[in-house]
Design a protein around this motif. Sequence first.
Motif, PDB file in Angstrom:
ATOM      1  N   TYR A  81       0.827  -1.214   0.000  1.00 42.59           N
ATOM      2  CA  TYR A  81       0.000   0.000   0.000  1.00 42.59           C
ATOM      3  C   TYR A  81       0.864   1.269   0.000  1.00 42.59           C
ATOM      4  O   TYR A  81       0.545   2.241   0.682  1.00 42.59           O
ATOM      5  N   ASP A  82       1.961   1.244  -0.719  1.00 46.65           N
ATOM      6  CA  ASP A  82       2.803   2.434  -0.907  1.00 46.65           C
ATOM      7  C   ASP A  82       3.471   2.944   0.371  1.00 46.65           C
ATOM      8  O   ASP A  82       3.787   4.144   0.479  1.00 46.65           O
ATOM      9  N   ALA A  83       3.690   2.085   1.331  1.00 41.47           N
ATOM     10  CA  ALA A  83       4.364   2.516   2.561  1.00 41.47           C
ATOM     11  C   ALA A  83       5.787   2.969   2.263  1.00 41.47           C
ATOM     12  O   ALA A  83       6.446   2.474   1.349  1.00 41.47           O
ATOM     13  N   ARG A  84       6.247   3.933   3.063  1.00 41.19           N
ATOM     14  CA  ARG A  84       7.606   4.459   2.900  1.00 41.19           C
ATOM     15  C   ARG A  84       8.608   3.515   3.576  1.00 41.19           C
ATOM     16  O   ARG A  84       8.278   2.869   4.583  1.00 41.19           O
ATOM     17  N   PRO A  85       9.825   3.479   3.047  1.00 43.69           N
ATOM     18  CA  PRO A  85      10.876   2.722   3.751  1.00 43.69           C
ATOM     19  C   PRO A  85      11.260   3.441   5.042  1.00 43.69           C
ATOM     20  O   PRO A  85      10.907   4.607   5.238  1.00 43.69           O
ATOM     21  N   LEU A  86      11.990   2.772   5.891  1.00 46.90           N
ATOM     22  CA  LEU A  86      12.414   3.355   7.168  1.00 46.90           C
ATOM     23  C   LEU A  86      13.204   4.645   6.922  1.00 46.90           C
ATOM     24  O   LEU A  86      14.137   4.671   6.124  1.00 46.90           O
ATOM     25  N   GLN A  87      12.825   5.699   7.614  1.00 45.60           N
ATOM     26  CA  GLN A  87      13.482   6.992   7.479  1.00 45.60           C
ATOM     27  C   GLN A  87      14.513   7.174   8.594  1.00 45.60           C
ATOM     28  O   GLN A  87      14.275   6.821   9.753  1.00 45.60           O
ATOM     29  N   ALA A  88      15.645   7.756   8.206  1.00 51.49           N
ATOM     30  CA  ALA A  88      16.751   7.905   9.154  1.00 51.49           C
ATOM     31  C   ALA A  88      16.342   8.684  10.400  1.00 51.49           C
ATOM     32  O   ALA A  88      16.728   8.339  11.517  1.00 51.49           O
ATOM     33  N   SER A  89      15.566   9.740  10.212  1.00 48.23           N
ATOM     34  CA  SER A  89      15.192  10.565  11.372  1.00 48.23           C
ATOM     35  C   SER A  89      14.326   9.764  12.350  1.00 48.23           C
ATOM     36  O   SER A  89      14.417   9.941  13.566  1.00 48.23           O
ATOM     37  N   ALA A  90      13.501   8.880  11.811  1.00 51.36           N
ATOM     38  CA  ALA A  90      12.652   8.062  12.680  1.00 51.36           C
ATOM     39  C   ALA A  90      13.496   7.048  13.454  1.00 51.36           C
ATOM     40  O   ALA A  90      13.241   6.789  14.633  1.00 51.36           O
ATOM     41  N   LEU A  91      14.487   6.479  12.784  1.00 47.94           N
ATOM     42  CA  LEU A  91      15.375   5.544  13.477  1.00 47.94           C
ATOM     43  C   LEU A  91      16.084   6.242  14.634  1.00 47.94           C
ATOM     44  O   LEU A  91      16.138   5.712  15.752  1.00 47.94           O
ATOM     45  N   ARG A  92      16.586   7.440  14.355  1.00 47.63           N
ATOM     46  CA  ARG A  92      17.301   8.187  15.392  1.00 47.63           C
ATOM     47  C   ARG A  92      16.378   8.457  16.588  1.00 47.63           C
ATOM     48  O   ARG A  92      16.737   8.191  17.733  1.00 47.63           O
ATOM     49  N   ASP A  93      15.186   8.930  16.305  1.00 41.09           N
ATOM     50  CA  ASP A  93      14.249   9.244  17.401  1.00 41.09           C
ATOM     51  C   ASP A  93      13.801   7.976  18.140  1.00 41.09           C
ATOM     52  O   ASP A  93      13.587   7.992  19.354  1.00 41.09           O
ATOM     53  N   PHE A  94      13.657   6.887  17.399  1.00 45.81           N
ATOM     54  CA  PHE A  94      13.269   5.614  18.014  1.00 45.81           C
ATOM     55  C   PHE A  94      14.344   5.164  18.998  1.00 45.81           C
ATOM     56  O   PHE A  94      14.050   4.784  20.138  1.00 45.81           O
ATOM     57  N   LEU A  95      15.604   5.222  18.547  1.00 47.83           N
ATOM     58  CA  LEU A  95      16.689   4.796  19.425  1.00 47.83           C
ATOM     59  C   LEU A  95      16.775   5.688  20.663  1.00 47.83           C
ATOM     60  O   LEU A  95      16.957   5.206  21.782  1.00 47.83           O
ATOM     61  N   GLU A  96      16.618   6.998  20.454  1.00 45.60           N
ATOM     62  CA  GLU A  96      16.659   7.923  21.591  1.00 45.60           C
ATOM     63  C   GLU A  96      15.568   7.588  22.604  1.00 45.60           C
ATOM     64  O   GLU A  96      15.798   7.576  23.809  1.00 45.60           O
TER      65      GLU A  96
END
Lengths: 154, 182
Positions: free
Chosen positions: B89-104
């Motif tokens: 359904y056209d989902a976006r791949p993992l975004q770097a900013s989201a990874l950073r915020d997730f880890l934080e």
Amino acid sequence: MRELVDDSSVSDDDVVYRRADWDKIGGRTRTAPGQTAKISPNFFTDYPKEAAELHGYPDPCMSVGLHSMIQRLGYGPEVMLEEFPDYGLLMVHVGDLRQLMRGSGAPCAQGVLASPTEDEPWHGVVFDLESRPRRDPAKKAIAKVACWVIPLIG
Amino acid sequence: MTGVAAPWSAIGSTASSMRDSASWSAGGSLARTWRQRTRPPTSHTAAISSREVLPINTGSASDIQPLWVASAFVRVVELSRRPLGWDSYDARPLQASALRDFLETMISLSHAIQSEPAISLTTEGGLMASWSNASGSLDIIVDPSEDPRIIYEDGLDGSEWYGPVGASPRIEKWLWRTSALH
């Protein structure tokens, strides 16, 4: 652009179908072998904004298949998985979407619009009538009224 | 105990192949920080098996890592390889900013996490960590360009709390309870 307006030609008794994949529920290994996967709120997300616009919608909305249209064409719901092996299929009654309530008891009604495409003549969209994209409590509320048609099995 | 060097290295190598290399480097740095900080307080090991008692994060110098950390990182690396439209359904791949915020976010809450979450992609290119047991369910959702948020449902009375991670005074208690294995 197609305006997102609740479509009165879609009956409350109709059903929408939505594909489900393992990456939205933590991967296949999170479900015990032979067990049916849980129905996650993460299955009921809208198109990202830019994808919605590409498809001709002004706001994020969720792609679904409409049972009445699939049936009219002489197919069964499994037609939605023809090109998607390893996916499951969920169903939700349109009436439940229109009368959706959050866990807190607050209403979060959804609209349904028939929107056939060349590839999917049974295509429709579901959208939140107040908040687009749909917020997490509304996704969770949909997950509670959804059930498996073709389940993901661990 | 299980080391986490290999998964962290994998994060680093995945990072180098991403468009936003600066943010992914930040992710690698955060990963190291998480490895350093996610140490259960050894003086409170008896509390680890309890659903009710939240240990104090002493930050004591210990090499013990939570058992779930390594496999959680392997999962994140796996998800970082999903292409545009991964969900049909056209989902976006993992975004770097989201990874950073997730880890934080996970770093800041790791002392209250007792078990590995189910880690999923979101259609916006973010990450979601979920726990569920008889006491309730809790999802931490981190999408690009949005504050990390949680949705918690109490397993006993069905009450729900939804909002930014930073706005919930009880998030650690809920996390501790919902991530208990028994």
